[in-house]
Structures are given as structure tokens and as C-alpha cells.
Write an enzyme that holds these catalytic residues in place. Structure first.
Site, PDB file in Angstrom:
ATOM      1  N   HIS A  85       1.024  -1.289  -0.092  1.00 38.44           N
ATOM      2  CA  HIS A  85      -0.163  -0.161   0.117  1.00 38.44           C
ATOM      3  C   HIS A  85       0.728   1.332   0.046  1.00 38.44           C
ATOM      4  CE1 HIS A  85      -3.492  -2.782   1.241  1.00 38.44           C
ATOM      5  NE2 HIS A  85      -2.453  -3.259   2.234  1.00 38.44           N
TER       6      HIS A  85
HETATM    7  C1  BDR Z   1      -2.510   0.771   5.572  1.00 33.37           C
HETATM    8  O1  BDR Z   1      -2.572   0.309   7.002  1.00 33.37           O
HETATM    9  C2  BDR Z   1      -1.485  -0.137   7.372  1.00 33.37           C
HETATM   10  O2  BDR Z   1      -1.465  -1.331   8.135  1.00 33.37           O
HETATM   11  C3  BDR Z   1      -0.455  -0.144   6.372  1.00 33.37           C
HETATM   12  O3  BDR Z   1       0.842   0.150   6.686  1.00 33.37           O
HETATM   13  C4  BDR Z   1      -1.105   0.825   5.298  1.00 33.37           C
HETATM   14  O4  BDR Z   1      -0.550   2.142   5.828  1.00 33.37           O
HETATM   15  C5  BDR Z   1      -3.254  -0.061   4.789  1.00 33.37           C
HETATM   16  O5  BDR Z   1      -4.365  -0.469   5.079  1.00 33.37           O
END
Ligand code: BDR
Ligand code: CA
Length: 309
Positions: free
Chosen positions: A242
Site C-alpha cells: 500500500h
Molecule cells: C495501511 O494500513 C497499514 O497497516 C499499512 O501500513 C498501510 O498504511 C493499509 O490499509
């Protein structure tokens, strides 16, 4: 030559770590600061992790400032199951040689932006939006002073990853996300609709690992951990990475397709807490936000592979 001045606000986190390796290795970025927030793991760990990653990348020139340790109103909630108890997957924690920079992350963010010409400093937010919300409360002119604000957060077509409705960063501090969306900042959101297209396939991880540098080994190790947990929890072989998306977009905007929109955040209902209502039926000239609808994953991984070289 440096072309973009950037602050990264993050909660490392395995995918934050890959994003940091991308940023640390991109010579066209002037990295002004890394600020941390409690999110995936508590603040003490996200801050230590940012310092560990900075040391591995040999970028002690970049200050790491600790920011907010809790959401505006909610209880802190972690995502350790996706990042490991310490936040960086399989990596054994160590005490980095260089400490935390003086000054709270929120002040560091405000000061770094206000010291520069208007709209010349970009911000990438890779965790809950608490620090930015607090900075905007303290310095409302920050919204127009900031350059592009690229945020990993939200979900529309893909549904949520922490509840049926919500993505983790927005869900963790929905009040902060609401304040940020209404702030007037020039926001581009990279929600799950786009980030789920940027997946660490076996081939892509191998290409990053094959570079054979500390940055490459670290980024690959983070993705391998993600691969393991996403297989176990969600059943995916290729985990989404992500947090690289906002940084990759700042480096190479043509890798993403964006749509003008207005984004509102649900914070009253417990059932749909953190839902992002993305409205495309807006006049594009007046739209306050942009929503990433697609990503060129090969292009993003080419950037990562080059940056860790
Ligand atoms: C986001 O949530 C976190 O767990 C990850 O680092 C990312 O920023 C994804 O939903
Ligand atoms: Ca994150």
C-alpha cells in the site's frame, strides 16, 4: 538534481518500510523529515523502526521526529498481525546509533513547511492522519502552504481491510481523517482500489532482492513477511504494498490514474466507522480531492528496484 521536497509521515509497518526505502534511495527527493505516528504498532516502535530503516539506508541526514502516540479521540489500535509484533516483520529490532530529533513531529511538520516558499513542500501520509490533523489545528494556514498531500488511506470499490467498510489508516483515526479531508489541503488519496493493484509477486520480490544492497534486502524482507501473513490471513500469494503508492506517485505521477472527487469520512456509526464516501459527481474544476483508480504496478516496482540499487 533535487526536484521535490518531501516530508513522510508514517507508522512503520512493513509497507511503510518499503516506501521509506523507495524514498531514501531516490536522489531526486529532498527528504526534509520523517515524522512518526502510533498506528500499526505503538509510537515508540514506529519511531525506532523509522530510525532503524534510516540507518540501514545510510540516510542519517534525515531527521526522524516522533509525533502523536494516539488518535484524536479513539483508543490506539494496532495492526500487528500484518506487520509483526515489532512492526518490521521478521527483522530483529536493534537500537539505532542516531536518536530521535528534538521537537514533536507535529511541530517539525509545521516548521519545515512554514520555513519554505508556499506549495514547495509535499507531504506523504502513510499512517493514521493524526499528525496532519493536529498540525492543521495548530496552524490552519498550513493547508494552503503545503504542496501536494499524498495519502494512503480509504476504500471504495474494494471494500475495507479492517472492517467491511473501512481501510485501516482511516478507521484508526476517523476524526483526524475527517478534519484532514475538510481542511483545504490539496489531497490525492491512494485507497485500496489502487493499492490492491500494486502487489509484490514472487518475481517482483526476487527482482528487488536481486539488487543485493541493504536497502534492497530490507525491502524484499518486508514483502516476504507480508506474503506470509497475507497468505495465512487473507489467502493472497502476492500482498499489496500500500504505502509505496503515494511516494511512487510523487516521483512519477503518470503511474497512476486519478479521478477528481469529494471524499467524506464516516465517524459516527460504529458499523461503518472510517468508511470513505467518494463522490465523483462533482465539477472537476471545483473538486477538493483526487482518488486513485488505477496503478501501473510494473512501473511502481521498477521505481523501487531502481531506488534500492
Ligand atoms: C495501511 O494500513 C497499514 O497497516 C499499512 O501500513 C498501510 O498504511 C493499509 O490499509
Ligand atoms: Ca502505514
Amino acid at each position: 538534481m533535487k526536484t521535490l521536497s518531501l516530508i513522510i509521515d508514517c507508522d512503520p509497518g512493513v509497507d511503510d518500510a518499503v516506501a521509506l526505502m523507495l524514498a531514501f534511495g531516490s536522489s531526486e527527493l529532498e527528504l526534509l523529515a520523517v515524522t512518526t505516528v502510533g498506528g500499526n504498532v505503538p509510537l515508540a516502535k514506529t519511531t525506532r523502526n523509522a530510525r532503524m530503516l534510516r540507518q540501514i539506508a545510510g540516510r542519517e541526514d534525515v531527521p526522524v521526529h516522533a509525533g502523536a502516540d494516539r488518535p484524536l479521540r479513539r483508543k490506539p489500535a494496532g495492526a500487528g498481525e500484518f506487520h509483526g509484533e515489532e512492526g518490521l516483520g521478521f527483522m530483529t529490532p536493534f537500537t539505532p546509533a542516531k536518536g530521535v530529533a528534538d521537537g514533536h513531529g507535529v511541530d517539525a511538520l509545521i516548521n519545515a513547511v512554514m520555513a519554505r516558499e508556499p506549495e514547495t513542500v509535499a507531504l506523504a501520509v502513510l499512517g493514521p492522519m493524526t499528525n496532519l490533523a493536529l498540525a492543521l489545528r495548530r496552524e490552519p494556514t498550513l493547508a494552503r502552504r503545503l504542496g501536494p498531500v499524498a495519502i494512503m488511506g480509504g476504500a471504495r470499490s474494494e471494500g475495507g481491510n479492517i472492517t467491511a467498510s473501512a481501510e485501516f489508516n482511516v478507521w484508526a483515526d476517523p476524526e483526524a481523517a475527517d478534519e484532514v479531508m475538510r481542511s483545504g489541503c490539496r489531497i490525492t488519496m491512494f485507497g485500496l482500489d489502487a493499492t490492491h493493484q500494486v502487489r509484490a509477486t514472487e518475481e517482483r520480490i526476487a527482482a528487488v532482492a536481486g539488487i543485493g544492497t541493504p536497502k534492497g534486502d530490507t525491502a524484499a524482507a518486508m514483502m516476504r513477511f507480508s506474503q506470509k501473513v497475507e497468505r495465512e490471513i487473507v489467502g493472497w500469494d502476492a500482498p499489496p504494498v500500500h504505502d509505496v503508492c503515494p511516494v511512487a506517485w510523487l516521483l512519477k505521477p503518470e503511474l497512476f490514474e486519478l479521478k477528481p472527487c469529494r471524499i467524506a469520512v464516516e465517524f459516527q456509526s460504529e458499523l461503518t466507522r472510517g468508511h470513505t464516501a467518494v463522490e465523483f459527481r462533482v465539477d472537476p474544476a471545483e473538486a477538493p480531492h483526487r482518488w486513485a483508480v488505477s496503478a501501473d504496478a510494473d512501473g511502481v516496482f521498477a521505481l523501487i528496484t531502481e531506488a534500492v540499487r
